[in-house]
Write an enzyme that holds these catalytic residues in place. Structure first.
Site, PDB file in Angstrom:
ATOM      1  N   HIS A 167       1.011  -1.236  -0.058  1.00 51.77           N
ATOM      2  CA  HIS A 167       0.412   0.353  -0.237  1.00 51.77           C
ATOM      3  C   HIS A 167       0.779   1.240   0.164  1.00 51.77           C
ATOM      4  O   HIS A 167       0.699   1.827  -0.964  1.00 51.77           O
ATOM      5  CB  HIS A 167      -0.891   0.039   0.868  1.00 51.77           C
ATOM      6  CG  HIS A 167      -2.255   1.303   1.117  1.00 51.77           C
ATOM      7  ND1 HIS A 167      -2.605   1.043   0.583  1.00 51.77           N
ATOM      8  CD2 HIS A 167      -1.353   1.653   2.094  1.00 51.77           C
ATOM      9  CE1 HIS A 167      -3.888   2.861   1.377  1.00 51.77           C
ATOM     10  NE2 HIS A 167      -2.310   3.138   1.873  1.00 51.77           N
ATOM     11  N   GLU A 168       1.673   0.640   0.912  1.00 57.66           N
ATOM     12  CA  GLU A 168       2.369   2.377   0.960  1.00 57.66           C
ATOM     13  C   GLU A 168       3.760   2.136  -0.242  1.00 57.66           C
ATOM     14  O   GLU A 168       4.173   3.851  -0.086  1.00 57.66           O
ATOM     15  CB  GLU A 168       3.532   2.979   2.356  1.00 57.66           C
ATOM     16  CG  GLU A 168       2.207   2.542   3.259  1.00 57.66           C
ATOM     17  CD  GLU A 168       1.814   3.552   3.772  1.00 57.66           C
ATOM     18  OE1 GLU A 168       2.434   5.217   2.732  1.00 57.66           O
ATOM     19  OE2 GLU A 168       0.723   3.569   4.122  1.00 57.66           O
TER      20      GLU A 168
ATOM     21  N   HIS B 117       2.230   4.895  -3.307  1.00 57.16           N
ATOM     22  CA  HIS B 117       2.054   5.550  -2.373  1.00 57.16           C
ATOM     23  C   HIS B 117       3.798   6.618  -3.318  1.00 57.16           C
ATOM     24  O   HIS B 117       3.640   7.591  -3.891  1.00 57.16           O
ATOM     25  CB  HIS B 117       2.167   6.451  -1.183  1.00 57.16           C
ATOM     26  CG  HIS B 117       0.442   6.322  -0.456  1.00 57.16           C
ATOM     27  ND1 HIS B 117      -0.408   6.990  -0.544  1.00 57.16           N
ATOM     28  CD2 HIS B 117      -0.422   5.208   0.384  1.00 57.16           C
ATOM     29  CE1 HIS B 117      -1.930   6.164  -0.406  1.00 57.16           C
ATOM     30  NE2 HIS B 117      -1.278   5.308  -0.059  1.00 57.16           N
TER      31      HIS B 117
END
Length: 91
Positions: free
Chosen positions: A36-37, A40
């Protein structure tokens, strides 16, 4: 004379089982939070946004290194992560 070795083995088994659960839950958080990170991070890099820090976990740093102006860190509590980008500072 009582035989306490059976009780000791049971207590050790329960302790190891509990430790295995904690490590397993932490590992699952890392498997969910890491990609997920990373998403980003990838989009910030794609759009030329400065990434100050990429961190997996919360709390004190266990391990970190810096490369190309970005600090990469693994922290003690695997319950969250973050990507700190340029321009996100308060004020």
């Amino acid at each position: 004379m009582k035989d306490t070795s059976g009780r000791l083995k049971t207590e050790m088994s329960e302790l190891l089982t509990g430790l295995l659960y904690v490590v397993g839950v932490g590992g699952m958080f890392l498997l969910l939070i890491g990609p997920h990170e990373a998403g980003h991070f990838a989009f910030a890099k794609l759009f030329k946004v400065r990434v100050i820090e990429f961190s997996i976990g919360a709390g004190p740093k266990l391990w970190s290194f810096a490369r190309n102006g970005t600090l990469y860190a693994l922290r003690a509590l695997p319950i969250l992560g973050y990507v700190r980008m340029g321009g996100m500072e308060a004020g």
